[in-house]
Write a protein that holds these residues in place. Structure first.
Motif, mmCIF file in Angstrom:
data_model
loop_
_atom_site.group_PDB
_atom_site.id
_atom_site.type_symbol
_atom_site.label_atom_id
_atom_site.label_comp_id
_atom_site.label_asym_id
_atom_site.label_seq_id
_atom_site.Cartn_x
_atom_site.Cartn_y
_atom_site.Cartn_z
ATOM 1 N N LYS A 341 7.974 -33.104 -12.892
ATOM 2 C CA LYS A 341 7.957 -32.558 -14.259
ATOM 3 C C LYS A 341 6.556 -32.624 -15.011
ATOM 4 O O LYS A 341 6.331 -33.686 -15.154
ATOM 5 N N PRO A 342 5.991 -31.534 -15.243
ATOM 6 C CA PRO A 342 4.890 -31.812 -16.145
ATOM 7 C C PRO A 342 5.122 -32.412 -17.397
ATOM 8 O O PRO A 342 6.174 -32.314 -18.054
ATOM 9 N N MET A 365 -5.895 -38.562 -11.734
ATOM 10 C CA MET A 365 -5.174 -38.025 -10.555
ATOM 11 C C MET A 365 -4.526 -36.609 -11.145
ATOM 12 O O MET A 365 -3.893 -35.980 -10.251
ATOM 13 N N LYS A 366 -4.786 -36.362 -12.373
ATOM 14 C CA LYS A 366 -4.262 -34.895 -12.843
ATOM 15 C C LYS A 366 -2.863 -34.764 -12.456
ATOM 16 O O LYS A 366 -2.217 -33.832 -12.019
ATOM 17 N N LEU A 367 -2.114 -35.675 -13.027
ATOM 18 C CA LEU A 367 -0.603 -35.820 -12.997
ATOM 19 C C LEU A 367 -0.063 -35.654 -14.151
ATOM 20 O O LEU A 367 1.256 -35.250 -14.263
ATOM 21 N N ALA A 368 -0.700 -35.851 -15.244
ATOM 22 C CA ALA A 368 0.193 -35.674 -16.809
ATOM 23 C C ALA A 368 -1.099 -35.590 -17.482
ATOM 24 O O ALA A 368 -2.345 -35.746 -17.360
ATOM 25 N N VAL A 369 -0.661 -35.281 -18.810
ATOM 26 C CA VAL A 369 -1.444 -35.417 -20.080
ATOM 27 C C VAL A 369 -1.246 -36.462 -20.892
ATOM 28 O O VAL A 369 -0.044 -36.800 -21.138
ATOM 29 N N GLU A 383 -1.582 -28.717 -28.433
ATOM 30 C CA GLU A 383 -2.751 -28.595 -27.438
ATOM 31 C C GLU A 383 -2.227 -29.060 -25.734
ATOM 32 O O GLU A 383 -2.475 -28.578 -25.011
ATOM 33 N N ALA A 384 -1.600 -30.337 -26.032
ATOM 34 C CA ALA A 384 -1.239 -31.038 -24.726
ATOM 35 C C ALA A 384 -0.154 -30.016 -24.116
ATOM 36 O O ALA A 384 -0.257 -29.792 -22.750
ATOM 37 N N ILE A 385 0.914 -29.261 -24.675
ATOM 38 C CA ILE A 385 1.718 -28.579 -24.052
ATOM 39 C C ILE A 385 0.971 -27.472 -23.461
ATOM 40 O O ILE A 385 1.297 -26.687 -22.386
ATOM 41 N N LYS A 386 -0.030 -26.802 -24.293
ATOM 42 C CA LYS A 386 -0.561 -25.752 -23.675
ATOM 43 C C LYS A 386 -1.519 -26.021 -22.489
ATOM 44 O O LYS A 386 -1.414 -25.350 -21.615
ATOM 45 N N GLU A 387 -1.877 -27.468 -22.447
ATOM 46 C CA GLU A 387 -2.566 -27.830 -21.047
ATOM 47 C C GLU A 387 -1.517 -28.002 -19.925
ATOM 48 O O GLU A 387 -1.854 -27.383 -18.965
ATOM 49 N N LEU A 388 -0.404 -28.300 -20.403
ATOM 50 C CA LEU A 388 0.614 -28.253 -19.249
ATOM 51 C C LEU A 388 1.004 -26.823 -18.813
ATOM 52 O O LEU A 388 1.216 -26.713 -17.619
ATOM 53 N N LYS A 389 1.139 -26.161 -19.593
ATOM 54 C CA LYS A 389 1.512 -24.535 -19.253
ATOM 55 C C LYS A 389 0.221 -24.125 -18.463
ATOM 56 O O LYS A 389 0.628 -23.431 -17.507
ATOM 57 N N ASP A 390 -0.805 -24.002 -18.965
ATOM 58 C CA ASP A 390 -2.047 -23.392 -18.195
ATOM 59 C C ASP A 390 -2.254 -24.086 -16.996
ATOM 60 O O ASP A 390 -2.921 -23.423 -15.976
ATOM 61 N N ASN A 391 -1.810 -25.412 -16.630
ATOM 62 C CA ASN A 391 -2.021 -26.127 -15.357
ATOM 63 C C ASN A 391 -0.969 -26.473 -14.809
ATOM 64 O O ASN A 391 -0.888 -27.471 -13.909
#
Length: 423
Positions: A341-342, A365-369, A383-391
């Motif tokens: 889960k992001p 390791m690009k596993l979370a923000v 901003e963090a949620i946007k990064e999760l959604k975009d990636n």
């Protein structure tokens, strides 16, 4: 009296649920099921008479690091048999015993030197209390751990210069025969420079992430995407969540930093961009009314903001939500990685960056923000949620490819090896 027979002695020094849950993950495995466990919490002198049915009563201290950098010695909380039984639910209270360094020494004298030296005694999962390795330095009247104890020490992610290794850890790592790192080596190396432990290289044992098999099985999504969606649908129906809305789960509870995090989520939940998003808050039962300072009555009545009603539902929300806003305790982090889960991982301030360093590893390791608690506000969460959604696809792919969730099995096998060697 100490029961007779061949034993593994397991010292645990913290009353926190996370430490007990990790110990439970390997102590209940078939490889070592049937062994006996000796549990030794560190208990404050002033509190030892306040609770009946204590496991063990002995003076002990935990260091607290104050904001000005100085250290104060505080009385340790007590652990009770009831608390241990709740965490290690499949072991009856009758199978739990208490043993102190003093009793160990007395037992060695009773057994005789030769027999005592043939017995292997393990010190496991004492990472939150390194003082367990040198109780003799804590105060008069506290005896050292006997020489025939095989000393294992579980080391979390800690970031410090090799020449600045704190004395309490230096003594501990030098005295330990084996140092368990409860993470995969690749992940750990992304969190902190392994070079800082170079002088202890021969003692290191990288177990991988420690999680119970059933929990790993429950949280890990099926390979077939359709099966995953169907299971999410079933769980959402069970939890009363609509299947079409985004669901953000915050398993933060009311611990350190909760007020900052909940304030930010409360402000964010009122923005138009999140009018269709459902926020689920994990909060102690019976204390939900205190959340009204963060969220409006209308949000509760409409179902936009909801409570996680029981601890048993936490895992269901982790699987069925879209995103998580959580702390970076090891158990919470491992569960979210298992569920693929992001998530936004919020680290607390710690003397040696125990949580912040895990955030470094997750980011690299690009596993979370990752966010530091001091940086948390509604705009930052947004901003963090946007990064999760975009990636989202990138985060999920990397979590799916992440290996090393067999830490409980590897530790259990290691304990079995040591047990066999002691015969």
């Amino acid at each position: 009296e100490v029961p007779q027979g061949k034993w593994i002695y397991v010292f645990a020094a913290d009353r926190g649920y996370g430490h007990w849950a990790r110990a439970k993950a390997y102590l209940l495995r078939d490889e070592i099921r049937g062994y006996s466990y000796f549990i030794v919490p560190v208990v404050g002198v002033e509190t030892k008479n306040k609770i009946d049915s204590l496991i063990y009563e002995d003076p002990g201290w935990r260091m607290r690091y104050k904001n000005d950098g100085t250290i104060e010695r505080m009385e340790k909380f007590v652990s009770t048999r009831k608390g241990v039984e709740e965490c290690i639910s499949n072991i009856s209270v009758d199978e739990l015993y208490s043993l102190s360094p003093k009793v160990l020494n007395q037992e060695n004298e009773r057994m005789g030197h030769e027999e005592a030296n043939q017995r292997k005694i393990l010190v496991v999962d004492a990472h939150n209390e390194p003082e367990l390795m040198f109780p003799d330095r804590l105060g008069s009247g506290i005896e050292p751990i006997p020489d025939n104890v095989y000393k294992m020490f579980t080391l979390e992610t800690m970031d410090f210069r090799p020449d600045e290794l704190p004395e309490r850890y230096k003594i501990t790592l030098e005295r330990a025969e084996e140092i368990i790192i409860p993470f995969p080596e690749e992940f750990y190396g992304m969190c902190v420079p392994i070079e800082q432990y170079r002088q202890y290289k021969d003692k290191l044992f990288f177990s991988g992430f420690v999680i119970e098999d059933w929990l790993r099985g429950f949280l890990t999504p099926p390979e077939d995407e359709r099966e995953e969606k169907e299971r999410m649908k079933e769980l959402r129906e069970e939890l009363g969540l609509p299947k079409e809305n985004d669901v953000v789960f915050c398993p933060y509870g009311k611990g350190e930093g909760a007020e900052t995090v909940l304030t930010a989520i409360g402000e964010l939940s009122q923005e138009d961009d999140y009018r269709d998003t459902i926020f689920v808050i994990n909060y102690p039962k019976g204390e939900e009314s205190s959340l009204k300072k963060y969220f409006s009555e209308e949000q509760f009545e409409s179902g936009k903001v909801r409570f996680c009603k029981s601890y048993g539902d936490v895992k269901k929300y982790i699987f069925s939500c879209d995103y998580l806003i959580q702390g970076l305790g090891s158990n919470t982090m491992i569960e979210s990685l298992s569920a693929q889960k992001p998530f936004i991982g919020i680290s607390l301030e710690r003397p040696f960056k125990e949580q912040e360093s895990k955030g470094y590893g997750l980011t690299r390791m690009k596993l979370a923000v990752h966010m530091m608690l001091r940086d948390v506000n509604s705009e930052g969460i947004k901003e963090a949620i946007k990064e999760l959604k975009d990636n989202q696809s990138v985060f999920r792919r990397n979590m799916k490819e992440l290996e090393g969730f067999n830490g409980a099995e590897k530790i259990a096998r290691r304990l079995k090896e040591l047990k066999e060697q002691s015969k």
